[in-house]
Design a protein around this motif. Structure first.
Motif, short mmCIF file in Angstrom:
data_model
loop_
_atom_site.label_atom_id
_atom_site.label_comp_id
_atom_site.label_asym_id
_atom_site.label_seq_id
_atom_site.Cartn_x
_atom_site.Cartn_y
_atom_site.Cartn_z
N ILE A 156 -3.35 4.94 2.68
CA ILE A 156 -3.24 3.63 3.32
C ILE A 156 -4.37 3.45 4.33
O ILE A 156 -4.49 4.23 5.28
CB ILE A 156 -1.87 3.49 4.03
CG1 ILE A 156 -0.74 3.63 2.99
CG2 ILE A 156 -1.77 2.17 4.77
CD1 ILE A 156 0.64 3.71 3.59
N GLN B 198 3.82 -1.13 3.57
CA GLN B 198 3.30 0.21 3.38
C GLN B 198 4.45 1.19 3.09
O GLN B 198 5.53 1.08 3.67
CB GLN B 198 2.56 0.70 4.64
CG GLN B 198 1.42 -0.20 5.09
CD GLN B 198 0.78 0.29 6.38
OE1 GLN B 198 1.15 1.34 6.92
NE2 GLN B 198 -0.17 -0.48 6.89
N LEU C 188 0.84 -1.19 0.00
CA LEU C 188 0.00 0.00 0.00
C LEU C 188 0.88 1.24 0.00
O LEU C 188 1.91 1.28 0.68
CB LEU C 188 -0.90 0.01 1.23
CG LEU C 188 -1.86 -1.18 1.37
CD1 LEU C 188 -2.50 -1.19 2.75
CD2 LEU C 188 -2.93 -1.14 0.29
N SER D 142 4.85 5.49 2.61
CA SER D 142 4.16 6.78 2.66
C SER D 142 5.15 7.88 3.00
O SER D 142 6.33 7.63 3.20
CB SER D 142 3.04 6.75 3.71
OG SER D 142 3.58 6.51 5.00
N GLN E 253 7.24 -1.09 6.82
CA GLN E 253 6.53 0.18 6.85
C GLN E 253 7.56 1.30 6.69
O GLN E 253 8.30 1.61 7.62
CB GLN E 253 5.74 0.34 8.15
CG GLN E 253 4.62 -0.68 8.29
CD GLN E 253 3.74 -0.41 9.50
OE1 GLN E 253 4.13 0.29 10.42
NE2 GLN E 253 2.55 -0.97 9.48
#
Length: 338
Positions: free
Chosen positions: A152, A160, A148, A162, A324
């Motif tokens: 998210i 993830q 993602l 970001s 992450q």
């Protein structure tokens, strides 16, 4: 269309077995130099191209990854895609691009298609309409790797990538406060988006730290359409004490809101100041862009997400250590502002 040359055709002409041709093309040490040279010469003469489909089938792969994003016309997502393709092309992977157009039903349908195609993995930024995420969990349950990025959803255990939007909003408000602004509004995105909540937290924390007023009337959520942005900006300007600065969800929201301010005779970056997110390249060509914008590093997000997906896809053992990655934002000042 001319029929593709096969390994069997090369083998027939050289009167050797197809397996010998295959090994020769792969430079197998048990194949003689003379045979390798003969195979390669004929392959070049016949313009033979190896079948990646056949190779992938032998490896239990499709050689394809799916990329699902809201709108390719948005510069942020097109830059993400550029980053993805830079990695995928280098690893000989095909990218299947789909747009959800911010619709839940379309996003769900796309993921169902990708699952049926058994793609090797999926990169996804969720639609603003999405409230339920069983369709994402289904891919994960089918052991199709999912990474993602940017948008998210909560409570999905997977990889993830970001940018730290809470920190970006915090630094933007601190910068505005340092310039003497005291009534700072927030034109935020839709409620379901985690990115909207991150901006909200950074905004509130910075206001509290600067001992500036936190007023519900100064906080507006927009559905990212021009009509709604115009309406919410007009409401802000109609307040008894209108804002002297606005933090906008992204540059597109800021530019639409600035149109409303101009129609009411306000001077941009003088009577009212805008700071936003995304740092669109077009800002460099505008006479009056937002005064500052938070750089979210979309190309790097795409590269990082694709690299993680490639690592998971090529792993020999199932990967359950969810990565992450959160990139650092950067506040970029425009038109020589300091």
């Amino acid at each position: 269309m001319k029929e593709a040359v096969t390994i069997k055709e090369i083998a027939r002409r050289l009167m050797i077995s197809p397996s010998t041709v295959s090994r020769a093309l792969q430079d197998h040490p048990r194949i003689s130099v003379a045979t390798k040279q003969a195979v390669r010469a004929l392959a070049e003469e016949l313009k033979y191209l190896p079948s990646t489909t056949a190779r992938n089938l032998r490896q239990g792969k499709t050689g394809m990854i799916g990329v699902v994003l809201p709108e390719i016309r948005e510069n942020f997502f097109s830059e993400v895609l550029n980053g993805v393709e830079a990695i995928a092309f280098d690893r000989n992977y095909t990218v299947a691009l789909y747009q959800s157009h911010d619709r839940y039903d379309r996003e769900k349908q796309i993921l169902d298609v990708l699952a049926a195609q058994r793609v090797d993995g999926v990169l996804l930024s969720v639609a603003k309409e999405s409230r339920r995420f069983e369709h994402i969990q289904r891919l994960i349950d089918l052991q199709i790797p999912v990474v993602l990025f940017d948008r998210i959803p909560p409570d999905i255990r997977t990889h993830q990538v970001s940018c730290d939007m809470e920190k970006g909003a915090y630094e933007a408000i601190k910068w505005l406060a340092g310039r003497g602004h005291r009534r700072i509004a927030l034109l935020n995105g839709p409620h379901p988006l985690v990115a909207s909540e991150e901006r909200y937290r950074g905004y509130i924390n910075a206001l509290l730290e600067e001992e500036l007023p936190v007023e519900n009337a100064l906080i507006k959520r927009v559905d990212l359409t021009r009509a709604d942005i115009h309406q919410k900006m007009a409401q802000l300007l109609a307040l008894p004490e209108p804002p002297d600065a606005v933090l906008a969800f992204n540059d597109y929201v800021a530019l639409d809101a600035m149109q409303v301010c101009r129609t009411q005779g306000l001077r941009m970056n003088q009577d009212i100041v805008f700071v936003s997110f995304a740092n669109l390249p077009l800002n460099a060509y505008l006479e009056q862009p937002p005064m500052a914008s938070v750089e979210q590093h979309p190309f790097l997000i795409g590269q990082t997400a694709a690299s993680i997906l490639m690592e998971v896809v090529q792993a020999k053992e199932p990967v359950t250590d969810w990565k992450q990655v959160m990139l650092e934002p950067k506040l970029v000042l425009h038109n020589g502002q300091g």
